[in-house]
Design an enzyme around this catalytic site. Sequence first.
Site, PDB file in Angstrom:
ATOM      1  N   CYS A 264       1.310  -3.414   5.357  1.00 17.47           N
ATOM      2  CA  CYS A 264       2.362  -4.267   5.912  1.00 17.47           C
ATOM      3  C   CYS A 264       2.472  -4.217   7.437  1.00 17.47           C
ATOM      4  O   CYS A 264       2.678  -5.265   8.064  1.00 17.47           O
ATOM      5  CB  CYS A 264       3.707  -3.979   5.254  1.00 17.47           C
ATOM      6  SG  CYS A 264       4.139  -2.250   5.053  1.00 17.47           S
TER       7      CYS A 264
ATOM      8  N   ARG B 160      -3.991   7.620   0.845  1.00 15.44           N
ATOM      9  CA  ARG B 160      -2.748   8.391   0.745  1.00 15.44           C
ATOM     10  C   ARG B 160      -3.060   9.810   0.303  1.00 15.44           C
ATOM     11  O   ARG B 160      -3.865  10.029  -0.607  1.00 15.44           O
ATOM     12  CB  ARG B 160      -1.769   7.724  -0.225  1.00 15.44           C
ATOM     13  CG  ARG B 160      -1.327   6.358   0.280  1.00 15.44           C
ATOM     14  CD  ARG B 160      -0.303   5.683  -0.587  1.00 15.44           C
ATOM     15  NE  ARG B 160      -0.015   4.357  -0.071  1.00 15.44           N
ATOM     16  CZ  ARG B 160       0.735   3.457  -0.699  1.00 15.44           C
ATOM     17  NH1 ARG B 160       1.274   3.764  -1.872  1.00 15.44           N
ATOM     18  NH2 ARG B 160       0.958   2.269  -0.162  1.00 15.44           N
TER      19      ARG B 160
ATOM     20  N   GLN C 167      -5.284  -2.170  -2.450  1.00 14.52           N
ATOM     21  CA  GLN C 167      -4.107  -2.904  -2.912  1.00 14.52           C
ATOM     22  C   GLN C 167      -4.347  -4.407  -2.808  1.00 14.52           C
ATOM     23  O   GLN C 167      -4.965  -4.882  -1.854  1.00 14.52           O
ATOM     24  CB  GLN C 167      -2.884  -2.533  -2.071  1.00 14.52           C
ATOM     25  CG  GLN C 167      -2.383  -1.121  -2.292  1.00 14.52           C
ATOM     26  CD  GLN C 167      -1.083  -0.888  -1.551  1.00 14.52           C
ATOM     27  OE1 GLN C 167      -0.985  -1.129  -0.356  1.00 14.52           O
ATOM     28  NE2 GLN C 167      -0.072  -0.414  -2.257  1.00 14.52           N
TER      29      GLN C 167
ATOM     30  N   ASP D 196      -2.420  -6.813  -1.740  1.00 16.61           N
ATOM     31  CA  ASP D 196      -1.170  -6.763  -1.004  1.00 16.61           C
ATOM     32  C   ASP D 196      -0.840  -8.117  -0.397  1.00 16.61           C
ATOM     33  O   ASP D 196      -1.686  -8.722   0.277  1.00 16.61           O
ATOM     34  CB  ASP D 196      -1.298  -5.730   0.122  1.00 16.61           C
ATOM     35  CG  ASP D 196      -0.077  -4.850   0.244  1.00 16.61           C
ATOM     36  OD1 ASP D 196       0.923  -5.131  -0.439  1.00 16.61           O
ATOM     37  OD2 ASP D 196      -0.125  -3.882   1.012  1.00 16.61           O
TER      38      ASP D 196
ATOM     39  N   HIS E 146       2.299 -10.289   1.824  1.00 16.49           N
ATOM     40  CA  HIS E 146       3.571 -10.266   2.553  1.00 16.49           C
ATOM     41  C   HIS E 146       3.951 -11.701   2.866  1.00 16.49           C
ATOM     42  O   HIS E 146       3.148 -12.449   3.441  1.00 16.49           O
ATOM     43  CB  HIS E 146       3.457  -9.413   3.813  1.00 16.49           C
ATOM     44  CG  HIS E 146       3.219  -7.969   3.487  1.00 16.49           C
ATOM     45  ND1 HIS E 146       1.949  -7.429   3.395  1.00 16.49           N
ATOM     46  CD2 HIS E 146       4.081  -6.973   3.176  1.00 16.49           C
ATOM     47  CE1 HIS E 146       2.045  -6.151   3.057  1.00 16.49           C
ATOM     48  NE2 HIS E 146       3.316  -5.855   2.916  1.00 16.49           N
TER      49      HIS E 146
ATOM     50  N   LYS F  85      13.780  -3.065  -4.447  1.00 18.62           N
ATOM     51  CA  LYS F  85      12.582  -3.654  -5.041  1.00 18.62           C
ATOM     52  C   LYS F  85      12.797  -3.926  -6.525  1.00 18.62           C
ATOM     53  O   LYS F  85      13.583  -3.260  -7.197  1.00 18.62           O
ATOM     54  CB  LYS F  85      11.371  -2.745  -4.860  1.00 18.62           C
ATOM     55  CG  LYS F  85      11.420  -1.452  -5.651  1.00 18.62           C
ATOM     56  CD  LYS F  85      10.160  -0.619  -5.439  1.00 18.62           C
ATOM     57  CE  LYS F  85      10.258   0.713  -6.198  1.00 18.62           C
ATOM     58  NZ  LYS F  85       9.073   1.562  -5.991  1.00 18.62           N
TER      59      LYS F  85
ATOM     60  N   HIS G 287       7.634  -8.003   0.509  1.00 20.19           N
ATOM     61  CA  HIS G 287       6.420  -7.254   0.179  1.00 20.19           C
ATOM     62  C   HIS G 287       6.105  -7.490  -1.297  1.00 20.19           C
ATOM     63  O   HIS G 287       7.006  -7.476  -2.142  1.00 20.19           O
ATOM     64  CB  HIS G 287       6.625  -5.752   0.367  1.00 20.19           C
ATOM     65  CG  HIS G 287       7.062  -5.341   1.734  1.00 20.19           C
ATOM     66  ND1 HIS G 287       6.286  -4.569   2.567  1.00 20.19           N
ATOM     67  CD2 HIS G 287       8.221  -5.565   2.416  1.00 20.19           C
ATOM     68  CE1 HIS G 287       6.936  -4.333   3.685  1.00 20.19           C
ATOM     69  NE2 HIS G 287       8.124  -4.940   3.619  1.00 20.19           N
TER      70      HIS G 287
END
Length: 656
Positions: free
Chosen positions: A352, A381, A399, A401, A403, A485, A531
């Site tokens: 992000c 991570r 991911q 991902d 946005h 979320k 997100h």
Amino acid sequence: MSAVPELRITLAGVERVVAAGTTAGEALEADGRTVIAAYVNGEPRDLAAEVAEGDDVAPVQIASETGRSILRHSAAHIMAQAVQELFPEAKLGIGPPIENGFYYDFDVAEPFTPEDLKRVEKRMQEIVKQGQRFARRPIDDSEARAELAAEPYKLELIGLKGGSSDDDGSSVEVGEGGLTIYDNLHPRTGELCWKDLCRGPHLPTTKVVPAFKLMRSAAAYWRGSEKNPQLQRIYGTAWESKDALKSYLTMLEEAAKRDHRKLGAELDLFSFPDELGSGMAVFHPKGGVVRKAMEGYSRHRHEEAGYEFVNTPHISKRALFETSGHLPNYAESMFPPIELEGAEYFLKAMNCPMHNLIFKGRGRSYRELPLRLFEFGTVYRYEKSGVVHGLTRARGFTQDDAHIYCTDEQMPDELDALLTFVLNLLRDYGLDDFYLELSTRGDSDKFIGEPEEWAEATDRLRQAAEKQDLDLVMDPGGAAYYGPKISVQAKDAIGRTWQMSTIQVDFQQPKRFGLEYQAADGSRQRPVMIHRALFGSIERFFAVLLEHYEGAFPAWLAPVQVTGIPISDDHVAYLERVADRLRAEGIRVEVDSGDDRMQKKIRNAQKQKVPFMLLAGDDDVSKDAVSFRYRSGEQNNGVAIDDAVAEIVAAVRTRA
């Protein structure tokens, strides 16, 4: 004689008058076996707890989520008592209920053996049969320290006063409102059998435990920190009936057969080379084919939905993650910094912040919004070694991902469309049993932003969730530090629940990055940021699907969709011509021209869970046909080649 004082309470919505000193169990007329505790003003309490004026009292059934948690907590106490009776030198850590079971940590000289666990389980059965009574009593700090002087870990918890958590996020035994100890008392004599620092509640007696089993032991650091002593943890499970326990154990057997690590090796999909380090996977060619098909379909659907694809680097200077708030709030999950040219760089743990830089890279107009940015972005991570688990908990993963940047007015429609898009795409991959979880702000100081912003974001997410006509479960305090979320929770083929997609509303990062767009009136406005990770990670979703299908992927995802099996070497060329026709249609096909006999080739294809097998012998060649064999073992002989190709192509293209 003076009258006994009376109290007014509410039972199941009806006001009742009871005598002072009435317990929750007496008010509910609980049998202590099916109703094992009480909700008093919404909080679970022992049946022995006395009610007060104005209390709202409701039953806790043993077969409910709360009831199972209490049952398992009590089973953890019984296990700890058994361990200390068999191993008097054992020091107590913590013993919480967890999903589907419980554990307790012990400081012992030697790790527990399987024989030790059998002895502990036998002693637990004796304690259960005895029917010891769980009795709660408040205690002050000094008294608790005196009573538990021989338990160093309990003394540490007393010092914490208010609770902490271990690596699994399970709460420790010290709660708010002062300390309490639970005594296990002999059912006839009242003699103290064992005691533990605990906030409760518990079952009325040990005899209420209907069914339990000890599962395994493992090493665990005290309070989840590698800087602390390593303890020995015993895991167990407990259920409201023997049938429920049997069903759970059967499910575990099925889960073991479906373990993605086992299937990944058997089907030659991926591996975890020691040379790479813990939590790092490599995908083999067949696994790469499945992954490409997964990503390709997702990419196609995102293009249809108006997403724009971006790419970002794997490393960044420190300042980026300080601006986003990740370093102050997420540092423990990030790899240590790399010193380079006088600056600190971090492997990215999330995409992000870099997407924010793309938005900020030039002036933006309201006409561009909503702007939907999408990336298959690899992140890193630092998961502790004790929680790394195959593809489902890795240290390096990709991911899917996205946005979305939109105006405040666009947010409701965008959330509604986004959640519908997510659920429909998951259904396309074969998951269709969902509920939603809404994670909200808690009391921790990790949460940034104004309460009013959080309230608005939470309300918008709740409205979007309610439109889906799915069960909505609240998760207080479970939000990310920057916003609430929604999590899509999906059940697989054997009933296990997996957290899949997440959608988060974020008012904070646009503010921290100074993101703006020019509104229709010429003013500068701040966008809302949403997100969204649909798979969570490609690797984890791969593992979920692999276990869901037990390796037998639907035809459109199967690494090899068709295997040609010749009766003899004379039929190889014929099947190669059939294979060429299938390849021209985009079908993944192999012809087994090896030295094995036909039956062995069929078994090999079945072990590899190939959806379709095409067999050919002299009779098939003479008829311009094939014998069609399915993964189920069914066979259809003499199928014309045109028909066989059409059936396979239709199955693959419709994702059937």
